[in-house]
Design a protein around this motif. Structure first.
Motif, PDB file in Angstrom:
ATOM      1  N   LEU A  29      -9.387   0.673  -6.976  1.00 49.54           N
ATOM      2  CA  LEU A  29     -10.193   1.536  -6.124  1.00 49.54           C
ATOM      3  C   LEU A  29     -11.392   0.818  -5.508  1.00 49.54           C
ATOM      4  N   PRO A  30     -12.115  -0.046  -6.234  1.00 51.79           N
ATOM      5  CA  PRO A  30     -13.264  -0.710  -5.569  1.00 51.79           C
ATOM      6  C   PRO A  30     -12.833  -1.601  -4.439  1.00 51.79           C
ATOM      7  N   LEU A  31     -11.633  -2.203  -4.555  1.00 56.19           N
ATOM      8  CA  LEU A  31     -11.185  -3.114  -3.509  1.00 56.19           C
ATOM      9  C   LEU A  31     -10.882  -2.379  -2.217  1.00 56.19           C
ATOM     10  N   PHE A  32     -10.374  -1.186  -2.316  1.00 60.43           N
ATOM     11  CA  PHE A  32      -9.943  -0.456  -1.132  1.00 60.43           C
ATOM     12  C   PHE A  32     -10.868   0.697  -0.782  1.00 60.43           C
ATOM     13  N   TYR A  33     -12.071   0.720  -1.403  1.00 66.02           N
ATOM     14  CA  TYR A  33     -12.941   1.882  -1.164  1.00 66.02           C
ATOM     15  C   TYR A  33     -13.338   1.964   0.299  1.00 66.02           C
ATOM     16  N   ARG A  34     -13.641   0.814   0.866  1.00 65.63           N
ATOM     17  CA  ARG A  34     -14.048   0.856   2.272  1.00 65.63           C
ATOM     18  C   ARG A  34     -12.904   1.316   3.150  1.00 65.63           C
ATOM     19  N   ALA A  35     -11.681   0.826   2.850  1.00 64.57           N
ATOM     20  CA  ALA A  35     -10.525   1.235   3.665  1.00 64.57           C
ATOM     21  C   ALA A  35     -10.238   2.700   3.536  1.00 64.57           C
ATOM     22  N   PHE A  36     -10.531   3.239   2.364  1.00 63.63           N
ATOM     23  CA  PHE A  36     -10.225   4.649   2.176  1.00 63.63           C
ATOM     24  C   PHE A  36     -11.286   5.552   2.798  1.00 63.63           C
ATOM     25  N   CYS A  37     -12.566   5.146   2.722  1.00 59.34           N
ATOM     26  CA  CYS A  37     -13.630   6.087   3.039  1.00 59.34           C
ATOM     27  C   CYS A  37     -14.343   5.774   4.353  1.00 59.34           C
TER      28      CYS A  37
ATOM     29  N   ASN B  33      -9.172  -9.618  13.223  1.00 62.90           N
ATOM     30  CA  ASN B  33      -8.160  -9.851  12.188  1.00 62.90           C
ATOM     31  C   ASN B  33      -8.121  -8.631  11.275  1.00 62.90           C
ATOM     32  N   LEU B  34      -7.225  -7.683  11.612  1.00 65.00           N
ATOM     33  CA  LEU B  34      -7.143  -6.429  10.863  1.00 65.00           C
ATOM     34  C   LEU B  34      -6.665  -6.667   9.439  1.00 65.00           C
ATOM     35  N   ALA B  35      -5.706  -7.583   9.265  1.00 64.80           N
ATOM     36  CA  ALA B  35      -5.186  -7.837   7.912  1.00 64.80           C
ATOM     37  C   ALA B  35      -6.291  -8.329   6.994  1.00 64.80           C
ATOM     38  N   LYS B  36      -7.146  -9.225   7.523  1.00 64.11           N
ATOM     39  CA  LYS B  36      -8.230  -9.732   6.704  1.00 64.11           C
ATOM     40  C   LYS B  36      -9.229  -8.645   6.390  1.00 64.11           C
ATOM     41  N   ASP B  37      -9.541  -7.789   7.380  1.00 67.37           N
ATOM     42  CA  ASP B  37     -10.496  -6.711   7.148  1.00 67.37           C
ATOM     43  C   ASP B  37      -9.959  -5.681   6.169  1.00 67.37           C
ATOM     44  N   LEU B  38      -8.634  -5.559   6.102  1.00 69.04           N
ATOM     45  CA  LEU B  38      -8.037  -4.614   5.143  1.00 69.04           C
ATOM     46  C   LEU B  38      -7.798  -5.251   3.784  1.00 69.04           C
ATOM     47  N   GLY B  39      -8.061  -6.546   3.668  1.00 69.34           N
ATOM     48  CA  GLY B  39      -7.842  -7.222   2.393  1.00 69.34           C
ATOM     49  C   GLY B  39      -6.393  -7.581   2.150  1.00 69.34           C
ATOM     50  N   LEU B  40      -5.621  -7.747   3.232  1.00 66.01           N
ATOM     51  CA  LEU B  40      -4.206  -8.079   3.082  1.00 66.01           C
ATOM     52  C   LEU B  40      -3.996  -9.553   3.402  1.00 66.01           C
ATOM     53  N   SER B  41      -3.058 -10.165   2.692  1.00 69.34           N
ATOM     54  CA  SER B  41      -2.671 -11.537   2.985  1.00 69.34           C
ATOM     55  C   SER B  41      -1.703 -11.548   4.156  1.00 69.34           C
ATOM     56  N   VAL B  42      -1.451 -12.754   4.659  1.00 72.07           N
ATOM     57  CA  VAL B  42      -0.534 -12.881   5.805  1.00 72.07           C
ATOM     58  C   VAL B  42       0.865 -12.432   5.408  1.00 72.07           C
ATOM     59  N   LEU B  43       1.270 -12.735   4.172  1.00 77.46           N
ATOM     60  CA  LEU B  43       2.612 -12.330   3.733  1.00 77.46           C
ATOM     61  C   LEU B  43       2.729 -10.816   3.613  1.00 77.46           C
ATOM     62  N   GLU B  44       1.632 -10.155   3.263  1.00 76.80           N
ATOM     63  CA  GLU B  44       1.692  -8.704   3.103  1.00 76.80           C
ATOM     64  C   GLU B  44       1.779  -7.986   4.439  1.00 76.80           C
ATOM     65  N   VAL B  45       1.435  -8.682   5.541  1.00 80.31           N
ATOM     66  CA  VAL B  45       1.492  -8.019   6.854  1.00 80.31           C
ATOM     67  C   VAL B  45       2.902  -7.571   7.150  1.00 80.31           C
ATOM     68  N   SER B  46       3.879  -8.437   6.913  1.00 76.33           N
ATOM     69  CA  SER B  46       5.273  -8.069   7.199  1.00 76.33           C
ATOM     70  C   SER B  46       5.913  -7.328   6.049  1.00 76.33           C
ATOM     71  N   SER B  47       5.584  -7.718   4.784  1.00 76.66           N
ATOM     72  CA  SER B  47       6.226  -7.056   3.652  1.00 76.66           C
ATOM     73  C   SER B  47       5.789  -5.608   3.523  1.00 76.66           C
ATOM     74  N   ARG B  48       4.528  -5.298   3.874  1.00 79.01           N
ATOM     75  CA  ARG B  48       4.045  -3.918   3.781  1.00 79.01           C
ATOM     76  C   ARG B  48       4.097  -3.200   5.123  1.00 79.01           C
ATOM     77  N   LYS B  49       4.690  -3.891   6.148  1.00 73.65           N
ATOM     78  CA  LYS B  49       4.944  -3.262   7.443  1.00 73.65           C
ATOM     79  C   LYS B  49       3.659  -2.691   8.052  1.00 73.65           C
ATOM     80  N   LEU B  50       2.659  -3.575   8.183  1.00 78.54           N
ATOM     81  CA  LEU B  50       1.386  -3.157   8.782  1.00 78.54           C
ATOM     82  C   LEU B  50       1.619  -2.812  10.250  1.00 78.54           C
ATOM     83  N   ARG B  51       1.161  -1.632  10.685  1.00 80.61           N
ATOM     84  CA  ARG B  51       1.309  -1.196  12.055  1.00 80.61           C
ATOM     85  C   ARG B  51       0.177  -0.212  12.371  1.00 80.61           C
TER      86      ARG B  51
END
Length: 849
Positions: A22-30, A49-67
């Motif tokens: 929860l602390p890692l994603f608090y900003r993304a959630f709120c 760089n949206l992936a970086k601002d969301l705390g996602l790695s480059v590999l997670e962009v495609s694996s988690r289907k960021l859109r």
């Protein structure tokens, strides 16, 4: 999953790891992620760089289907870097119109697990529009009496840009009469005005021509020009005056086009033409001028088009009142739009699961969607629901976002797909609603075992079937899909020998057809049972068993076999004797035959094919009994020959033949004269057997004499006289049937028992049994008298005054009780009868020649 902050703080009780994440994603959630870009940015430009601002790695962009998703998709995600890119042209003036702050709302969606992040992109204005005047020429009329210092308002230029890029300054060409003044309103708007520097003299100059230039604050600045033509008129010293400096009115957005909105009024103290006032829009945006019309004479403002609160909440315009003398004044008009519930809620599906397993547990998220209602207040509050007869439910995850989750067990075999209708209803009066239907397809799992169409199978296969022929087919169905429903068949058990099973039957793994690998024989194998298994291709595989019983049907492939009369040692037919005094119906003998087949194929019938004297004998159709049909005549031959055919009941029938030789004689000696005339066949083997039999008979006689002597001494010592005659019931021996008891059809009609009498001579007596012979019981001798034939040691039989009992059969070797002195007499009698048969057979062959 994306939800409200309160919901996320409470969800820590459901999962163990969630409090740590929860602390890692608090900003993304709120808090939304904010970016700022200038308008008209080139396509493909990086916003951030949206992936970086969301705390996602480059590999997670495609694996988690960021859109990203929005009402109008102006941005996209680079799948390799996670950058937020410009996808389409961004024109701040077109998107945000006259709003000073232009913010675009986006939602970033990731999966595994599903989550939604809010993004705000602030579009900054650039100097991409030049100022523009409404008219190319401005015509002004000024009376000559206007004193120095008077100001004349000019039509301002408009610039869609804002802030520093909007109108910054006005300029005119130098002239001695007019000076340009710029008036700044409270809202920051700049309006050009001409200030009269010195009195005008119409007689000196009737008109003045000026060039007005509007400059914006861009770098470099943009400009626009307009020509001003000033005509000097006679005096008009009173300008018009409005009743109010500011008019404000509120109207409903449902106001029909052409309706009166507001009327402005102005008065002028002058008279005549100088007091005639006309009304005009001044400093008003083009969009407002298209929406409203102003009557120049009456000052009535009407709407030209339907009003929409969602497009524009308020309209601001400036109205000029100009008298006939050219003097004018201005007022401000504000029209506020009242919201009405005229927009139905809109449902937007943001994510939909492609695969829903039928064994999914309740609570699994299958879809994410949001609602949008542009109405204001309660008119824009939306409630969502679905029908009750589906195993799904809805609950809100955040503001206007909802989750569709499973709420019950799923079964693809019963319902392969669900058409779920989602209905959104706002809280307006009356409420408006809209609905959308999504199709949820259930993915199959291997939860159904194959099922046979029958609980057990029974097939009938005729024997002598061709090897490789199909004898049966089993069929099992599996409602699952794909490999889970693909059924294969095999044999898992049988009552046959395991090693021999493959040589009897096989089954097709694909079709379930059972094939015979060999020809079946009903006489060897009448039935067998198989256990077949149907197995699907799921993981793990499921199976079901069924029993298949195969009954081998009989065919007429075995001909009857004659058991009696049997052929002699030299393959010649034996003979039976018939008393000359035999009456019609006298039982002479019986043909006994069996058939290895069963049923009708083993149902035997007897027929006379050939007879020496037709009509003399009758043959039982089903019993095979040969009886006299009439009394023997004087002209009838003493020797008769019958050729009997035995047929079964098969189609076509099979048959066998038997030859009966019948001799009419009252005694055995009476038939001997004819037999002596026939030379004995020169059969060395038969003669050798004869001498061996004679030698055995001599030894038996010696043994018999010794036994008789011992018995005589024993009885002499006894005190009571002995009467153990031949017909004493205690001395009668019992014999068993000569036909094997295994045959169910046809037995010999009678048998013979031997009884030895205590007399001076050793004699034997043929006794006729009083009851028919049965295969399961012994024969008890009757009281019928028989003839005694003395046992001689020579080769010939001497006549005796004895007679043969009707039905005597010399071809049948009797079974004797081999005890005491009876054994020797029995053996001697058998040898002599065999010799007599040979002589009769030789005579028959000679006669046939």
């Amino acid at each position: 999953m994306g939800g409200s902050c309160a919901q996320r703080r409470g969800a820590g009780r459901l999962q163990v790891l969630f409090p740590f994440l929860l602390p890692l994603f608090y900003r993304a959630f709120c808090e939304p992620i904010r970016y700022s870009i200038p308008e008209e940015l080139a396509k493909g430009s990086v916003v951030g760089n949206l992936a970086k601002d969301l705390g996602l790695s480059v590999l997670e962009v495609s694996s988690r289907k960021l859109r990203v998703s929005a009402e109008k998709l102006l941005f996209s995600i680079d799948a390799e870097s996670g950058d937020l890119l410009v996808k389409d042209r961004i024109d701040r003036e077109q998107i945000c119109k006259e709003r000073r702050r232009c913010e675009l709302q986006l939602e970033a969606v990731v999966e595994n697990p599903l989550n939604i992040f809010h993004i705000i992109v602030n579009v900054e204005d650039t100097n991409d529009h030049a100022p523009q005047f409404d008219k190319k020429d401005i015509r002004l009329e000024i009376v000559e009496s206007v004193s120095a210092g008077a100001r004349i308002s000019l039509d301002p230029a408009t610039d869609p840009d804002i802030n520093i890029n909007s109108i910054k300054d006005y300029q005119i060409n130098p002239n001695p009469y007019f000076k340009l003044m710029v008036r700044v309103n409270s809202d920051g708007g700049k309006y050009p005005e001409l200030s009269l520097e010195k009195p005008l003299d119409r007689e000196e100059q009737r008109s003045h021509h000026l060039i007005l230039t509007a400059l914006d604050g861009g770098d470099p600045p943009r400009s626009a020009t307009v020509r001003i033509e000033i005509f000097v008129k006679d005096i008009n010293d009173n300008p018009p005056v409005f009743s109010k400096e500011e008019y404000r009115v509120t109207v409903s957005e449902n106001l029909p086009p052409g309706s009166s909105v507001l009327q402005v009024t102005a008065t002028d103290k002058d008279e005549g033409v100088n007091a005639e006032i006309n009304y005009y829009f001044r400093s008003t945006a083009q969009s407002t001028r298209h929406m409203f019309s102003l009557d120049e004479k009456t000052g009535m403002i009407k709407n030209n088009q339907p009003l929409d609160f969602e497009d524009m909440e308020r309209y601001t315009m400036e109205v000029e009142a100009k008298d006939g003398g050219g003097l004018s004044t201005y007022c401000k008009v504000i029209i506020e739009i009242l919201d009405e519930n005229d927009n139905s809620p809109e449902i937007i599906i943001t994510s939909l699961s492609d695969e829903i397993l039928e064994d999914s547990r309740p609570g699994m998220v299958v879809a994410l969607f949001k609602t949008r209602d542009p109405d204001f207040g309660g008119n824009g509050d939306v409630i969502c629901n679905i029908e009750r007869n589906v195993p799904f439910k809805i609950y809100s995850s955040s503001n206007n976002y909802y989750k569709l989750v499973t709420d019950g067990a799923l079964d693809r075999e019963r319902t392969p797909e669900y058409n779920v209708t989602i209905t959104a209803t706002d809280k307006g009066k009356p409420p408006l609603s809209s609905s959308t239907t999504i199709t949820l397809r259930i993915t199959d799992v291997n939860d159904n075992a194959p099922m046979f169409q029958q609980s057990a199978y029974l097939v009938h296969v005729p024997e002598n079937n061709p090897p490789g022929a199909s004898i049966a087919q089993v069929s099992a169905s599996d409602p699952d899909l794909g490999p889970n429903g693909h059924v294969s068949y095999s044999i898992v058990a049988s009552d046959l020998e395991p090693r021999a099973l493959s040589s009897y039957v096989s089954v097709s793994a694909q079709s379930g057809v059972v094939f015979a690998q060999r020809a079946f024989d009903h006489e060897q194998l009448r039935a067998f049972e198989l256990t077949l298994q149907a197995r699907d291709q799921g993981s793990p595989a499921l199976s079901a068993n069924v029993s298949l019983r195969v009954l081998v049907g009989d065919r007429n492939d075995n001909a009857p076999r004659v058991l009696y009369p049997a052929l002699g040692p030299d393959s010649s037919a034996l003979f039976d004797t018939v008393p000359r005094s035999a009456q019609p119906g006298y039982l002479v003998t019986k043909v006994v035959a069996v058939d290895a087949d069963s049923g009708h194929n083993a149902w035997l019938s007897y027929h006379v094919l050939q007879a020496s004297e037709p009509g003399l004998f009758s043959l039982g159709l089903r019993t095979g009994e040969v009886r006299t049909a009439r009394v023997l005549g004087e002209r009838d031959a003493a020797r008769q020959r019958l050729l009997v055919a035995v047929r079964d009941g098969g189609q076509p029938p099979l048959s066998a033949t038997a030859t009966l030789l019948l001799v009419f004689a009252d005694s055995l000696q009476e038939a001997l004269p004819d037999l002596r005339d026939l030379p004995a066949p020169s059969d060395p083997q038969a003669e050798l057997q004869f001498y061996l039999v004679v030698a055995l008979a001599l030894i038996s006689v010696l043994f018999l004499l010794a036994v008789i002597l011992a018995v005589s001494l024993h009885f002499r010592r006894s005190s009571s006289p002995t009467t153990w005659g031949c017909f004493h019931s205690g001395l009668c021996s019992k014999s068993r049937p000569v036909v094997p008891p295994n045959y169910s059809e046809g037995t010999l009609p009678y048998s013979y028992n031997l009884c030895v009498a205590h007399t001076g001579k050793t004699e034997f007596n043929f006794l006729k049994c009083s009851e028919p012979l049965h295969s399961t019981q012994d024969i008890v001798c009757g009281d019928s008298s028989g003839a005694l034939i003395p046992l001689q040691s020579g080769n010939d039989l001497t006549p005796h005054p004895e007679t043969l009992t009707p039905g005597s059969n010399y071809t049948q070797a009797p079974q004797l009780l081999q005890t005491g002195s009876e054994a020797a007499a029995t053996l001697t009698l058998e040898f002599k009868v065999l010799r007599l048969q040979k002589l009769l057979a030789a005579r028959e062959r000679e006669r046939n020649r």
